[in-house]
Write a protein that holds these residues in place. Structure first.
Motif, mmCIF file in Angstrom:
data_model
loop_
_atom_site.group_PDB
_atom_site.id
_atom_site.type_symbol
_atom_site.label_atom_id
_atom_site.label_comp_id
_atom_site.label_asym_id
_atom_site.label_seq_id
_atom_site.Cartn_x
_atom_site.Cartn_y
_atom_site.Cartn_z
ATOM 1 N N SER A 59 0.869 -1.154 -0.005
ATOM 2 C CA SER A 59 0.125 -0.157 -0.068
ATOM 3 C C SER A 59 1.088 1.327 0.185
ATOM 4 O O SER A 59 0.368 2.401 0.027
ATOM 5 C CB SER A 59 -0.753 -0.130 1.281
ATOM 6 O OG SER A 59 -0.046 -0.090 2.534
ATOM 7 N N ASP B 150 6.770 -9.675 10.251
ATOM 8 C CA ASP B 150 6.799 -8.387 9.349
ATOM 9 C C ASP B 150 8.195 -8.043 10.203
ATOM 10 O O ASP B 150 7.985 -7.311 11.212
ATOM 11 C CB ASP B 150 5.570 -7.794 9.416
ATOM 12 C CG ASP B 150 5.571 -6.463 8.420
ATOM 13 O OD1 ASP B 150 6.840 -5.922 8.382
ATOM 14 O OD2 ASP B 150 4.401 -6.289 7.950
ATOM 15 N N TYR C 257 -6.947 3.296 11.338
ATOM 16 C CA TYR C 257 -7.984 4.113 10.494
ATOM 17 C C TYR C 257 -9.272 4.825 11.389
ATOM 18 O O TYR C 257 -9.854 5.557 11.303
ATOM 19 C CB TYR C 257 -8.514 3.332 9.338
ATOM 20 C CG TYR C 257 -7.369 2.930 8.106
ATOM 21 C CD1 TYR C 257 -7.282 4.092 7.419
ATOM 22 C CD2 TYR C 257 -6.887 1.730 8.510
ATOM 23 C CE1 TYR C 257 -6.033 3.649 6.314
ATOM 24 C CE2 TYR C 257 -5.606 1.612 7.445
ATOM 25 C CZ TYR C 257 -5.409 2.383 6.400
ATOM 26 O OH TYR C 257 -4.456 2.129 5.766
ATOM 27 N N TYR D 20 -8.220 -2.665 0.583
ATOM 28 C CA TYR D 20 -7.778 -1.634 -0.123
ATOM 29 C C TYR D 20 -8.042 -1.436 -1.440
ATOM 30 O O TYR D 20 -7.993 -2.540 -2.361
ATOM 31 C CB TYR D 20 -6.234 -1.663 -0.152
ATOM 32 C CG TYR D 20 -5.701 -1.592 1.389
ATOM 33 C CD1 TYR D 20 -5.347 -0.474 2.137
ATOM 34 C CD2 TYR D 20 -5.644 -2.586 2.390
ATOM 35 C CE1 TYR D 20 -4.945 -0.348 3.324
ATOM 36 C CE2 TYR D 20 -5.243 -2.529 3.695
ATOM 37 C CZ TYR D 20 -4.888 -1.486 4.086
ATOM 38 O OH TYR D 20 -4.452 -1.140 5.433
HETATM 39 N N1 LIG Z 1 1.774 -5.451 6.088
HETATM 40 C C1 LIG Z 1 2.459 -4.280 6.245
HETATM 41 N N2 LIG Z 1 3.710 -4.150 6.562
HETATM 42 N N3 LIG Z 1 1.497 -2.957 6.234
HETATM 43 C C2 LIG Z 1 0.340 -3.181 6.389
HETATM 44 C C3 LIG Z 1 -0.056 -1.579 6.031
HETATM 45 C C4 LIG Z 1 -1.356 -1.277 5.383
HETATM 46 C C5 LIG Z 1 -1.588 0.135 5.214
HETATM 47 O O1 LIG Z 1 -1.264 0.897 4.494
HETATM 48 O O2 LIG Z 1 -2.747 0.535 5.890
#
Ligand SMILES: N=C(N)NCCCC(=O)O
Ligand SMILES: [Zn+2]
Ligand SMILES: [Zn+2]
Length: 340
Positions: free
Chosen positions: A62, A253, A206, A171
């Motif tokens: 993302s 992660d 969020y 997303y």
């Molecule tokens: N899995 C990882 N590293 N990140 C997820 C973040 C998702 C987001 O942009 O809200």
């Protein structure tokens, strides 16, 4: 005929596992980089107890791309790993065969197809009797890996180290992304809802609803601040109790680490774990039934001096050590007639 310029791992004696290239004979910076300088899978006759597998895929991100290069950066940084692990009092590559199975060739333009490919190859590896140490790749790949795990073991306990929950829904309308694998895994019944934990969670969400949704799926959260306040030993004891003897899958992660310890990642969040905390929590899992693990989100383009990939290589080393110790202990309890 030209002979090989850098010799391979020595021939093993008497059915012992084939170990890494001897760094006292072949300089560790010479020759091709397999994980920890271990043999390739084709050098062990296609048989192994633990398969180190790369998944060069980052179409699910993302924010910053680049995790498709993570696996090879970790392999490069793993040249300095040594064969004895004092923290776990074990020589992992002597206890069981560990081999580098190379990369899964996934479609970078079609996430659905990539997810199917990872699930299929992971299924083949698990069917061979091997456990997986997967090097990502972005976190999307945890979903097909968990599908393969659940097919073999039934719903698994999950220990998820991450700054993020990764239980979001979609997303841009897309269901398969690096922020959504554990929501899909929960919906598909791949997880043992009595033993799900996020560790190292932090950073803005969020909305509050994100936490409510996550709790409904059965996850418990040990935040990054909890680790700091309560300490590694107490946190690890609590996690171990929750996991019990269930089949356990660990998903790391690398952004669970503070950006000071892992700048080379796509969605960095301030206030994370130190690499020392992460390694110590993992070492505390020695009596868990770790069936496989992944390490994702290493994006080397944002790294400096291999800080992130060195931390990742040590993380994979601890996870691999846990698996080989358990394989050796199981063999001792019930001696098998032959080594695979
Ligand atoms: N899995 C990882 N590293 N990140 C997820 C973040 C998702 C987001 O942009 O809200
Ligand atoms: Zn993350
Ligand atoms: Zn993640």
């Amino acid at each position: 005929m030209i002979s090989s310029l850098t010799s391979n791992a020595p021939e093993p004696q008497g059915g012992a596992p084939r170990g890494p290239v001897d760094s006292s004979r072949v300089p560790r910076y010479a020759g091709p980089a397999t994980f920890a300088r271990l043999p390739r899978l084709d050098e062990t006759g296609g048989r192994t107890d633990v398969a180190v597998v790369g998944v060069p895929f980052d179409t699910g991100v993302s924010y910053r791309p680049g995790a498709r290069f993570g696996g090879n950066a970790i392999r490069e940084a793993s040249r300095l790993l040594r064969p004895y692990n004092p923290a776990q009092d074990a020589s992992p590559f002597a206890l069981a065969q560990v081999a580098d199975a190379g990369d899964i060739a996934v479609n970078p333009f079609d996430i659905g197809e990539a997810v199917e490919t990872v699930e299929h190859v992971a299924g083949e590896i698990l069917d061979s009797g091997a456990r997986m140490m997967t090097l990502g790749g972005d976190h999307t790949i945890a979903l097909p890996l968990l599908r393969a795990m659940a097919r073999k073991h039934g719903p698994v306990a999950l220990l998820h180290f991450d700054a993020h929950l990764d239980t979001w829904d979609t997303y841009f309308g897309a269901a398969y992304t690096h922020g959504t694998p554990f929501r899909r895994a929960s919906e598909e019944g791949l997880l043992d809802t009595a033993a799900l934990s996020h560790v190292g969670t932090r950073g803005p969400l969020y909305g509050k609803q994100d936490l409510d949704d996550d709790a409904k799926m059965g996850f418990g959260i040990v935040t990054s601040a909890d680790v700091m306040r309560r300490g590694v030993d107490e946190v690890t004891d609590q996690l171990r109790q929750r996991i019990g003897d269930r089949p356990l899958y660990v998903s790391v992660d690398i952004d669970v680490l503070d950006p000071a310890h892992a700048p080379g990642t796509g969605t960095p969040e301030a206030g994370g774990l130190t690499s020392r905390e992460l390694l110590e929590i993992l070492r505390g899992l020695s009596d868990c039934n770790l069936v496989s693990a992944d390490l994702v989100e290493v994006a080397p383009a944002y790294d400096h001096a291999e800080i992130t990939s060195v931390a990742a290589s040590h993380t994979a080393y601890e996870l691999t050590t846990l698996m080989t110790r358990q394989i050796a202990a199981a063999r001792e309890a019930e001696p098998a007639p032959e080594r695979p």
